[in-house]
Motif scaffolding. Structure first.
Motif, mmCIF file in Angstrom:
data_model
loop_
_atom_site.group_PDB
_atom_site.id
_atom_site.type_symbol
_atom_site.label_atom_id
_atom_site.label_comp_id
_atom_site.label_asym_id
_atom_site.label_seq_id
_atom_site.Cartn_x
_atom_site.Cartn_y
_atom_site.Cartn_z
ATOM 1 N N PRO A 1 0.775 -1.237 0.000
ATOM 2 C CA PRO A 1 0.000 0.000 0.000
ATOM 3 C C PRO A 1 0.808 1.290 0.000
ATOM 4 O O PRO A 1 0.201 2.343 0.177
ATOM 5 C CB PRO A 1 -0.794 -0.132 1.298
ATOM 6 C CG PRO A 1 0.109 -0.915 2.189
ATOM 7 C CD PRO A 1 0.809 -1.871 1.313
ATOM 8 N N ALA A 2 2.132 1.262 -0.115
ATOM 9 C CA ALA A 2 2.862 2.521 -0.221
ATOM 10 C C ALA A 2 2.381 3.250 -1.473
ATOM 11 O O ALA A 2 1.910 2.622 -2.416
ATOM 12 C CB ALA A 2 4.355 2.252 -0.326
ATOM 13 N N ILE A 3 2.521 4.578 -1.453
ATOM 14 C CA ILE A 3 2.068 5.352 -2.600
ATOM 15 C C ILE A 3 3.236 6.194 -3.102
ATOM 16 O O ILE A 3 3.821 6.956 -2.330
ATOM 17 C CB ILE A 3 0.913 6.298 -2.220
ATOM 18 C CG1 ILE A 3 -0.205 5.510 -1.530
ATOM 19 C CG2 ILE A 3 0.390 6.996 -3.458
ATOM 20 C CD1 ILE A 3 -1.270 6.412 -0.945
ATOM 21 N N SER A 4 3.592 6.024 -4.350
ATOM 22 C CA SER A 4 4.600 6.898 -4.940
ATOM 23 C C SER A 4 4.215 7.080 -6.398
ATOM 24 O O SER A 4 3.307 6.426 -6.898
ATOM 25 C CB SER A 4 5.993 6.289 -4.828
ATOM 26 O OG SER A 4 6.134 5.268 -5.787
ATOM 27 N N TRP A 5 4.933 7.988 -7.069
ATOM 28 C CA TRP A 5 4.599 8.221 -8.481
ATOM 29 C C TRP A 5 4.712 6.933 -9.285
ATOM 30 O O TRP A 5 3.910 6.658 -10.160
ATOM 31 C CB TRP A 5 5.516 9.295 -9.068
ATOM 32 C CG TRP A 5 5.195 10.658 -8.565
ATOM 33 C CD1 TRP A 5 4.009 11.086 -8.057
ATOM 34 C CD2 TRP A 5 6.074 11.781 -8.518
ATOM 35 N NE1 TRP A 5 4.086 12.399 -7.693
ATOM 36 C CE2 TRP A 5 5.333 12.864 -7.969
ATOM 37 C CE3 TRP A 5 7.395 11.999 -8.880
ATOM 38 C CZ2 TRP A 5 5.888 14.117 -7.779
ATOM 39 C CZ3 TRP A 5 7.943 13.248 -8.701
ATOM 40 C CH2 TRP A 5 7.193 14.300 -8.149
ATOM 41 N N GLY A 6 5.719 6.145 -8.983
ATOM 42 C CA GLY A 6 5.899 4.901 -9.717
ATOM 43 C C GLY A 6 4.729 3.962 -9.507
ATOM 44 O O GLY A 6 4.265 3.301 -10.441
ATOM 45 N N ILE A 7 4.239 3.938 -8.273
ATOM 46 C CA ILE A 7 3.124 3.037 -7.977
ATOM 47 C C ILE A 7 1.848 3.516 -8.655
ATOM 48 O O ILE A 7 1.077 2.725 -9.197
ATOM 49 C CB ILE A 7 2.965 2.901 -6.456
ATOM 50 C CG1 ILE A 7 4.101 2.006 -5.974
ATOM 51 C CG2 ILE A 7 1.614 2.333 -6.095
ATOM 52 C CD1 ILE A 7 4.185 1.874 -4.495
ATOM 53 N N LEU A 8 1.670 4.850 -8.681
ATOM 54 C CA LEU A 8 0.495 5.387 -9.377
ATOM 55 C C LEU A 8 0.554 5.032 -10.855
ATOM 56 O O LEU A 8 -0.456 4.687 -11.468
ATOM 57 C CB LEU A 8 0.422 6.898 -9.210
ATOM 58 C CG LEU A 8 0.145 7.409 -7.787
ATOM 59 C CD1 LEU A 8 -0.036 8.911 -7.793
ATOM 60 C CD2 LEU A 8 -1.092 6.744 -7.218
ATOM 61 N N LEU A 9 1.766 5.107 -11.409
ATOM 62 C CA LEU A 9 1.902 4.814 -12.840
ATOM 63 C C LEU A 9 1.730 3.334 -13.119
ATOM 64 O O LEU A 9 1.337 2.940 -14.208
ATOM 65 C CB LEU A 9 3.267 5.296 -13.350
ATOM 66 C CG LEU A 9 3.332 6.799 -13.584
ATOM 67 C CD1 LEU A 9 4.754 7.237 -13.835
ATOM 68 C CD2 LEU A 9 2.433 7.208 -14.746
ATOM 69 N N GLN A 10 2.020 2.531 -12.097
ATOM 70 C CA GLN A 10 1.814 1.088 -12.242
ATOM 71 C C GLN A 10 0.362 0.796 -12.620
ATOM 72 O O GLN A 10 0.101 -0.095 -13.411
ATOM 73 C CB GLN A 10 2.131 0.420 -10.909
ATOM 74 C CG GLN A 10 2.952 -0.823 -11.031
ATOM 75 C CD GLN A 10 3.225 -1.422 -9.658
ATOM 76 O OE1 GLN A 10 2.969 -0.804 -8.624
ATOM 77 N NE2 GLN A 10 3.738 -2.622 -9.670
ATOM 78 N N ASP A 11 -0.536 1.590 -12.031
ATOM 79 C CA ASP A 11 -1.958 1.382 -12.331
ATOM 80 C C ASP A 11 -2.267 1.694 -13.783
ATOM 81 O O ASP A 11 -3.269 1.239 -14.323
ATOM 82 C CB ASP A 11 -2.816 2.299 -11.447
ATOM 83 C CG ASP A 11 -2.772 1.846 -10.002
ATOM 84 O OD1 ASP A 11 -2.388 0.680 -9.778
ATOM 85 O OD2 ASP A 11 -3.121 2.655 -9.120
ATOM 86 N N ALA A 12 -1.428 2.528 -14.384
ATOM 87 C CA ALA A 12 -1.683 2.910 -15.765
ATOM 88 C C ALA A 12 -0.946 1.996 -16.726
ATOM 89 O O ALA A 12 -0.746 2.327 -17.882
ATOM 90 C CB ALA A 12 -1.263 4.364 -15.978
ATOM 91 N N GLN A 13 -0.503 0.834 -16.216
ATOM 92 C CA GLN A 13 0.315 -0.034 -17.050
ATOM 93 C C GLN A 13 -0.473 -0.733 -18.146
ATOM 94 O O GLN A 13 0.023 -0.885 -19.247
ATOM 95 C CB GLN A 13 1.006 -1.085 -16.185
ATOM 96 C CG GLN A 13 2.458 -0.822 -16.001
ATOM 97 C CD GLN A 13 3.073 -1.832 -15.060
ATOM 98 O OE1 GLN A 13 2.422 -2.750 -14.580
ATOM 99 N NE2 GLN A 13 4.349 -1.650 -14.794
ATOM 100 N N ASN A 14 -1.703 -1.196 -17.822
ATOM 101 C CA ASN A 14 -2.369 -1.989 -18.858
ATOM 102 C C ASN A 14 -3.317 -1.146 -19.689
ATOM 103 O O ASN A 14 -3.892 -0.161 -19.250
ATOM 104 C CB ASN A 14 -3.058 -3.222 -18.258
ATOM 105 C CG ASN A 14 -4.213 -2.822 -17.386
ATOM 106 O OD1 ASN A 14 -5.227 -2.363 -17.868
ATOM 107 N ND2 ASN A 14 -4.031 -2.974 -16.068
ATOM 108 N N ILE A 15 -3.461 -1.583 -20.912
ATOM 109 C CA ILE A 15 -4.169 -0.806 -21.913
ATOM 110 C C ILE A 15 -5.642 -0.689 -21.559
ATOM 111 O O ILE A 15 -6.290 0.313 -21.823
ATOM 112 C CB ILE A 15 -3.960 -1.455 -23.303
ATOM 113 C CG1 ILE A 15 -4.343 -0.487 -24.420
ATOM 114 C CG2 ILE A 15 -4.714 -2.757 -23.444
ATOM 115 C CD1 ILE A 15 -3.244 0.447 -24.739
#
Lengths: 332, 377, 349
Positions: free
Chosen positions: B325-339
């Motif tokens: 559950p940590a939150i960072s920019w990388g983690i937020l972008l992880q959510d945008a990984q799949n099309i």
């Protein structure tokens, strides 16, 4: 009395080659140089780039460790050999030999004000009181003819000539018995050169200073020095009083050097002696006299025999096999 | 020079300007020169704003960033309308109600009633600077009905508020960079300095180590190191471990800068002069050499920081760094990984905007600082 | 291509033919917050087979003058006014005003190297390290002619021989870093001469060299000039070099020509207080040992802090308050080779 006696000084730099940095050869930057400096005089050490004059001065200051030879320095009534002392034992003698640098920009710390730059040597050598230091700095600024009000300024606010004055004040701070001036005016504009040269002469008269003046510009040398020592490819070729050496050089290299200096008078279009070829490579010097391949008076003997520096007349040393027979031309 | 730094000055105050210039320290000169560099100055302001966001992340957040709700999964961003129907300044949003479309089983969002915004309202509890317990937030809804919510940048799959998550992510991503830089600064100055002072074998060893570290492909290395972290570590432990990993790889640049500067300074005549005056090694280093370094180190730092931030972002994006559950920019972008997620919720890409902005800002700032610190180099 | 280089130029212009005339040249550098008037109204003539010396201290604008003639002033510098009339072909062609040509125009590029060539102070930085000296000379030749590679190579060897490089057949294949400073400067001159220019601008050509090497290079330049009727512009800060080399002298101070005249007049009858002071203050090898020099007080002002009126007035021994600090003195023409810009000699508007 001699302040400094340099005897047979040598400084070799190894040439390393290859991945393992094996020593493949040696550059004989200084190859057996001897001279002395009397108290209160100016000895000019002249020669062209690569002749070893700067290396000699760095060895005297022990900014470089000499490879061989003696550097006898008279201080506090005794004589120490600076060449042999380890770095730590050297410390107490450091303050007695100070330096004026060539580059007025690199020689002053841009992050310190003038008062701190000049006061630093005082502080290091035990003048703890700030009040006392300021007083001495004021005195020193006065000596080099800078207003005391400049004390709180940083070097960037000064011109090249003014910076050089600050550098001289710093060198004077500890009452040194010898000042090594390495090309102190060659980075300055012509109109400023004269001010600094006059200042150096003035200070010498007032404070009885002794200078080793390292320079390549013979016109400048003529204005400041009592005696001149000429070097060529790591060796001393001639030492004599200024008036003598300029009027009547005894070594062919000195003669060529003098004739090559452009004279600031169009009516004196002198016949210059144009030396053939380039200066010898100190890593691979010619045998015999280093100057023989370019010398127009060279004979067979010069190619094999290395001439020794000998006193041909009182206070005149020359290292040339033909010193006694040649009549060489100087400048009036 | 004087005129360049002070702009046009009248004759009357040119004398005092000259005096001001003469007694100005290097730091002041650097600032004057930096001030003239407009892009760098603007970037400096942006960087400061970002760190203010990091400091007040919870205050700026609207909703609890961890609060999930499947009923508002992938809710689109809401638009704030500043003026009410009668033309008066009363900002409001139209809250949404989600329902599932019975034929497609997709969530559809219906525009619902107007809800007015208000400032400094109570929300979820947090501690400011780890000191003050509070629940006051900058923005909130005025008299919300149950189910009403403010989602400025929409929500993610789990219905978490993207705006609030970005605020908190900014704090994590920017401080991880800062901590990383401090560690690598320490290592860089120490090892670079040792390398330059001692030379010889020590120098050789340090330089070869640097070369080896620099020649390693970073992503496999990160993967290896990250895989070595025990999976039962807490978020905080992982966070520090990641910082250390990044710093261990990033100090090499700084060490080189420090060593190079050290060696070139040692050749300066003013250092020789100090030596001739009888100054000891330590005094030469600390009194004469170190101050000349400072501006370079500041500039190098501001150029190293964005590299750190990028490292953290890419690590986390790849799933090697921080983990939810940590939150960072990388983690937020992880959510945008799949099309699929992107097609349904393109606003998730908003998380890339602050990354791009801060990296550019840091680079301009660093360039400006470097030019100002070393106008000759 | 001329049949041989060692011979005198086939159609050498008569010595004294005017080749280049600079009139009222002004080159300014406009920065955000100030204008540096690097060259501020400079006029002179350069003649075939003669040497014009431009002398001055740092910041006097002597190098920028040379660069302005060739249209290679670095930004933000720009020629603001003035004319630079070149008579191409050694005085046979129709005059062209170079100041009007764009710096990257085909005409200007055709003139650089072919009509006017430049020799720099630091030979090392003006060579590429990655090509042999032969390649670099050949490139200069082929830029301005349709010579084949073989012809260009042969000519490069010939040029090296001309400038006194020993064993030119071997040296032509060496790299610049393999040469000594003196040899590099010779190669630099060979490159400048590659396209047989009529005007050679030498910007501090011997400043980086030792005095015996300097003597060699000055000798070479004089010899080449005599052979090829070169019009030479010699830029230097060294009054000794000027005295030995120049026929006419331009003395500059802070962008302005303070005095211009034949070399003998400049040294033996200087008019401008700056020239007089400068001559008194230079150390001379002819001087009596350990004598003090006359000095010029103060130092050269920063170009952005230029004094009002005559730029030399704060340091001038003949400063007249209310005159020299109010207006810049106009140039007083004494005769067609000699002029001075000082209120002592008129200098009113």
């Amino acid at each position: 009395m001699n302040v400094l006696e340099v005897v047979n000084l040598r400084k070799y730099f190894p040439i390393r080659k290859g991945l393992l940095r094996r020593i493949a050869g040696q550059v004989r930057a200084v190859d057996g140089v001897s001279f002395h400096i009397k108290k209160g005089e100016t000895l000019a050490l002249v020669g062209e780039s690569g002749c070893g004059k700067t290396t000699v001065s760095r060895c005297i200051l022990r900014a470089l460790p000499p490879s061989e030879g003696e550097i006898r320095f008279a201080v506090d009534g005794k004589v120490v050999d600076l060449a042999k002392l380890p770095k730590r034992a050297l410390r107490p003698y450091r303050r007695h030999i100070q330096m004026v640098f060539q580059d007025p920009f690199s020689s002053l710390n841009p992050r310190m004000v003038i008062a701190d730059i000049i006061g630093e040597p005082l502080l290091i050598n035990g003048m703890r009181s700030g009040e006392e230091r300021r007083k001495r700095v004021k005195e020193l600024l006065d000596m080099v003819q800078l207003p005391a009000a400049y004390m709180n300024r940083f070097p960037h606010a000064f011109s090249g000539g003014q910076r050089q004055r600050v550098g001289i004040a710093r060198a004077l701070a500890l009452h040194p018995s010898l000042i090594v001036a390495d090309e102190p005016v060659s980075a300055l504009d012509v109109s400023v050169q004269a001010q600094i040269l006059n200042l150096l002469l003035d200070l010498q008269d007032r404070l009885g200073l002794t200078y080793l003046f390292v320079a390549h510009d013979l016109s400048v040398v003529k204005h400041v020095s009592d005696r001149v020592a000429v070097m060529y490819v790591g060796r001393m070729v001639e030492i004599a009083g200024t008036a003598d050496i300029f009027a009547r050089p005894r070594h062919p290299y000195t003669e060529a050097l003098l004739s090559a200096v452009p004279k600031p008078d169009p009516r004196l279009k002198s016949e210059r002696i144009i030396l053939e070829r380039d200066v010898a490579d100190p890593a691979n010097p010619p045998p015999g006299c280093h100057f023989h391949p370019r010398c127009r008076y060279a004979v067979e003997r010069c190619k094999v025999d290395t001439p020794a520096l000998q006193e041909v007349e009182p206070n005149r040393w020359v290292s040339c096999h033909r010193a006694h027979e040649l009549m060489l031309r100087g400048v009036q | 020079m004087i005129a360049r730094l002070f702009g046009r000055t009248s004759r009357a105050d040119s004398a005092s300007a000259e005096e001001r210039f003469a007694v100005a320290s290097q730091l002041q000169l650097t600032w004057w020169r930096f001030r003239r560099h407009k892009l760098a100055l603007a970037s400096g302001v942006i960087v400061i704003l970002f760190y203010l966001v990091a400091a007040f992340a919870d205050f700026l957040a609207v909703n609890d960033p961890q609060d999930t709700d499947s009923r508002r999964s992938f809710a689109p961003p809401q638009v704030i309308s500043l003026f009410d129907d009668d033309g008066s300044f009363r900002p409001y949003v139209t809250v949404i109600r989600a329902r599932r479309d019975p034929r497609t089983f997709r969530m559809v969002f219906d525009q619902s009633s107007k809800v007015y915004l208000t400032m400094f309202t109570p929300g979820y509890n947090y501690t400011l600077f780890g000191l003050f317990e509070t629940n006051i937030h900058l923005l909130g809804l005025k008299d919300p009905q149950p189910g009403d919510g403010l989602y400025l940048l929409g929500t993610d799959r789990l219905g978490r508020d993207l705006w609030s998550r970005m605020m908190v992510a900014t704090r994590v991503s920017l401080t991880i960079g800062l901590a990383g830089v401090i560690i690598s600064l320490f290592l860089g100055i120490l090892l670079g300095g040792i390398s330059a002072i001692y030379g010889g074998v020590v120098d050789m060893a340090i330089q070869r180590t640097i070369e080896i570290i620099r020649s390693m492909p970073t992503i496999p290395l990160w993967m290896g190191l990250a895989a070595a972290l025990p999976s039962d570590w807490s978020v905080m432990q992982i966070y520090f471990a990641i910082t250390v990993i990044i710093a261990l790889l990033a100090w090499t640049d700084l060490a080189r800068v420090v060593r190079g500067k050290f060696l070139s300074l040692r050749e300066e005549d003013f250092v020789t002069a100090a030596e001739l005056a009888g100054a000891g090694q330590l005094r030469i280093i600390f009194r004469h050499m170190l101050p000349s370094f400072l501006s370079h180190i500041i500039a190098a730092t501001s150029l190293a920081l964005p590299a750190m931030i990028i490292s953290e972002t890419s690590l986390s994006f790849l799933g090697l760094g921080l983990r939810p559950p940590a939150i960072s920019w990388g983690i937020l972008l992880q959510d945008a990984q799949n099309i699929e997620a992107l097609a349904l919720a393109p606003w998730l890409l908003m998380a890339a905007v602050p990354v791009i902005v801060i990296i550019l800002a840091f680079n301009f700032l660093g360039d400006g600082l470097r030019d100002a610190a070393d106008p000759y180099g | 291509m001329p049949p041989t280089l060692m011979a005198e130029r086939a159609a050498a212009p008569a010595a004294g033919t005017p080749i280049l005339s600079v009139r009222g040249l002004k080159t300014y550098f406009r920065a955000d917050d100030g204008v540096v008037r690097a060259v501020d109204g400079v006029s002179f003539d350069v003649r075939a087979g003669r040497t014009l010396g431009i002398v001055g201290e740092s910041g006097c604008g002597k190098s920028i003058t040379a660069r302005s003639i060739l249209g290679i002033v670095d930004r933000p510098g720009k020629i603001e006014a003035g004319e630079v009339w070149l008579t191409p072909g050694g005085g046979t062609g129709a005059p062209i005003d170079l100041a009007k040509l764009a710096s990257d125009s085909a005409e200007m590029r055709a003139i650089r190297g072919k009509e006017i060539a430049l020799v720099f102070q630091e030979p090392m930085s003006s060579f590429s390290h990655y090509y042999t000296v032969g390649n670099q000379i050949m490139e200069a030749i082929r830029l301005h002619s349709d010579a084949t590679k073989q012809q260009a190579h042969a000519r490069a060897v010939e040029l090296l021989r001309l400038v006194g490089v020993p064993k030119p057949e071997r040296r032509v294949d060496e790299y610049p870093f393999q040469l000594s400073g003196g040899l590099r400067q010779r190669v630099m001159i060979a490159m400048a001469l590659a396209c047989d220019p009529h005007v050679l601008i030498a910007d501090e050509p011997t400043t980086a060299l030792d005095v015996t090497t300097q003597a060699q290079i000055l000798d070479l330049m004089r010899e080449l000039q005599a052979k090829r009727a070169l019009a030479l512009i010699l830029i230097t800060h060294d009054m000794g070099v000027i005295a030995e080399m120049a026929d006419d002298v331009v003395v500059m101070y802070l962008g302005r020509v303070v005095e211009r005249g034949p070399v003998d007049a400049i040294f033996h009858d200087p008019k401008h207080p700056y020239t007089q002071a400068l001559l008194r203050s230079i150390p001379s090898i002819m001087a009596t040992p350990r004598t003090k020099l006359a000095t010029i007080s103060g130092s050269i002002p920063h170009p952005l802090n230029r004094p009002t009126g005559c730029p030399f007035h704060p340091r001038c021994p003949d400063f007249k308050p209310g005159v020299c600090d109010k207006a810049e003195p106009a140039t007083t023409v004494i005769d067609d080779r000699r002029e001075v810009a000082c209120f002592l000699y008129g200098g009113g508007a």
